[in-house]
Design a protein around this motif. Structure first.
Motif, PDB file in Angstrom:
ATOM      1  N   LYS A  75       0.855  -1.194   0.000  1.00 52.43           N
ATOM      2  CA  LYS A  75       0.000   0.000   0.000  1.00 52.43           C
ATOM      3  C   LYS A  75       0.879   1.228   0.000  1.00 52.43           C
ATOM      4  CE  LYS A  75      -0.647   0.359   4.956  1.00 52.43           C
ATOM      5  NZ  LYS A  75      -1.584   0.687   5.981  1.00 52.43           N
ATOM      6  N   ASP A  76       0.284   2.384  -0.180  1.00 56.40           N
ATOM      7  CA  ASP A  76       0.996   3.655  -0.166  1.00 56.40           C
ATOM      8  C   ASP A  76       1.556   3.884   1.230  1.00 56.40           C
ATOM      9  OD1 ASP A  76       1.798   6.310  -0.158  1.00 56.40           O
ATOM     10  OD2 ASP A  76      -0.123   7.100  -0.829  1.00 56.40           O
ATOM     11  N   GLU A  78       3.665   6.393   2.009  1.00 53.78           N
ATOM     12  CA  GLU A  78       4.000   7.795   2.216  1.00 53.78           C
ATOM     13  C   GLU A  78       2.827   8.572   2.810  1.00 53.78           C
ATOM     14  OE1 GLU A  78       7.166   8.789   1.710  1.00 53.78           O
ATOM     15  OE2 GLU A  78       7.527   6.708   1.161  1.00 53.78           O
ATOM     16  N   SER A  79       1.609   8.238   2.418  1.00 54.36           N
ATOM     17  CA  SER A  79       0.426   8.949   2.914  1.00 54.36           C
ATOM     18  C   SER A  79       0.043   8.445   4.304  1.00 54.36           C
ATOM     19  CB  SER A  79      -0.761   8.722   1.971  1.00 54.36           C
ATOM     20  OG  SER A  79      -0.517   9.307   0.714  1.00 54.36           O
ATOM     21  N   PRO A  80      -0.678   9.253   5.065  1.00 54.95           N
ATOM     22  CA  PRO A  80      -1.174   8.773   6.359  1.00 54.95           C
ATOM     23  C   PRO A  80      -2.027   7.513   6.170  1.00 54.95           C
ATOM     24  CG  PRO A  80      -1.468  11.145   6.180  1.00 54.95           C
ATOM     25  CD  PRO A  80      -1.039  10.659   4.823  1.00 54.95           C
ATOM     26  N   TRP A  82      -4.735   6.480   7.301  1.00 53.16           N
ATOM     27  CA  TRP A  82      -6.194   6.596   7.268  1.00 53.16           C
ATOM     28  C   TRP A  82      -6.738   6.988   5.897  1.00 53.16           C
ATOM     29  CZ3 TRP A  82      -7.747  11.458   5.908  1.00 53.16           C
ATOM     30  CH2 TRP A  82      -6.863  12.504   6.146  1.00 53.16           C
ATOM     31  N   ILE A  83      -5.890   7.432   4.982  1.00 54.30           N
ATOM     32  CA  ILE A  83      -6.384   7.944   3.702  1.00 54.30           C
ATOM     33  C   ILE A  83      -6.840   6.838   2.759  1.00 54.30           C
ATOM     34  CG2 ILE A  83      -5.727   9.152   1.585  1.00 54.30           C
ATOM     35  CD1 ILE A  83      -4.044  11.028   3.298  1.00 54.30           C
ATOM     36  N   GLN A  84      -5.943   5.940   2.423  1.00 58.67           N
ATOM     37  CA  GLN A  84      -6.255   4.899   1.442  1.00 58.67           C
ATOM     38  C   GLN A  84      -7.064   3.801   2.117  1.00 58.67           C
ATOM     39  OE1 GLN A  84      -2.994   3.649  -1.204  1.00 58.67           O
ATOM     40  NE2 GLN A  84      -3.507   1.565  -0.628  1.00 58.67           N
ATOM     41  N   HIS A  85      -8.317   3.629   1.670  1.00 56.65           N
ATOM     42  CA  HIS A  85      -9.155   2.600   2.287  1.00 56.65           C
ATOM     43  C   HIS A  85     -10.320   2.230   1.386  1.00 56.65           C
ATOM     44  CE1 HIS A  85     -11.232   6.356   3.445  1.00 56.65           C
ATOM     45  NE2 HIS A  85     -12.340   5.628   3.545  1.00 56.65           N
ATOM     46  N   HIS A 163      -7.142  25.918   2.489  1.00 60.83           N
ATOM     47  CA  HIS A 163      -6.456  24.647   2.742  1.00 60.83           C
ATOM     48  C   HIS A 163      -6.343  24.316   4.232  1.00 60.83           C
ATOM     49  CE1 HIS A 163      -5.516  24.869  -1.517  1.00 60.83           C
ATOM     50  NE2 HIS A 163      -5.513  23.554  -1.440  1.00 60.83           N
TER      51      HIS A 163
END
Length: 181
Positions: A75-76, A78-80, A82-85, A163
């Motif tokens: 999985k990614d 680098e990203s937090p 909780w993002i990819q799901h 942002h």
């Protein structure tokens, strides 16, 4: 509309057999298809793999590739986390809360339920490959859907301007929560 529904979303897994066990026995999805090649059909690249599909009630699938000879993360990284799901809709809050208890009984750590804008409520947990999963139940009346749709461009505009959410009271009347007239 060109796109009728989701056919499948695909991710990589560590172990196709363990992934199949989890998605069929823990989540109750239908193991609907498996295929494999030594070369990627679309690119011709050498990459021995198996591609497995799990079907939901509406016919949409989630799918995984086990690619043991390829580099890279499952999985990614680098990203937090909780993002990819994947988020799966369940029938209602009662089903969501029952699912939480069943997952805990199977030794799976579960976070939630979490209220998201009085729109949905969700629980979170991880599959054997470390993919974050979400079970979600609608918590709003259908009469709220047009309100959410009407405010979505305004929410996006505020985000593009700032942002951050320091000026959220412009839309929601307070620094926390979602007050609507």
């Amino acid at each position: 509309m060109l796109c009728k529904r989701l056919h499948h979303a695909a991710y990589r897994c560590l172990d196709a057999k363990e992934t199949t066990r989890f998605y069929t026995e823990v989540l109750g999805l239908k193991f609907s298809h498996a295929m494999g090649e030594d070369h990627v059909p679309s690119t011709g690249a050498y990459s021995p793999h198996i591609h497995i599909f799990f079907q939901m009630e509406d016919g949409a699938c989630i799918a995984f590739f086990e690619c043991p000879k390829d580099p890279g993360n499952i999985k990614d990284m680098e990203s937090p986390a909780w993002i990819q799901h994947f988020a799966f809709k369940v029938e209602n809050m009662e089903v969501l809360l029952k699912a939480k208890q069943e997952l805990i009984a199977k030794g799976i750590e579960v976070l939630g339920p979490t209220n998201h804008d009085d729109f949905i409520s969700s629980i979170y947990f991880f599959d054997p490959s470390g993919h974050r999963l979400e079970l979600t139940a609608d918590t709003c009346d259908a009469s709220m859907h047009p309100i959410f749709a009407a405010e979505a461009p305004k929410v996006l505009d505020l985000w593009n301007e700032t942002h951050d959410w320091s000026q959220r009271e412009k839309l929601f009347g307070s620094q926390a929560g979602y007050k609507r007239d």
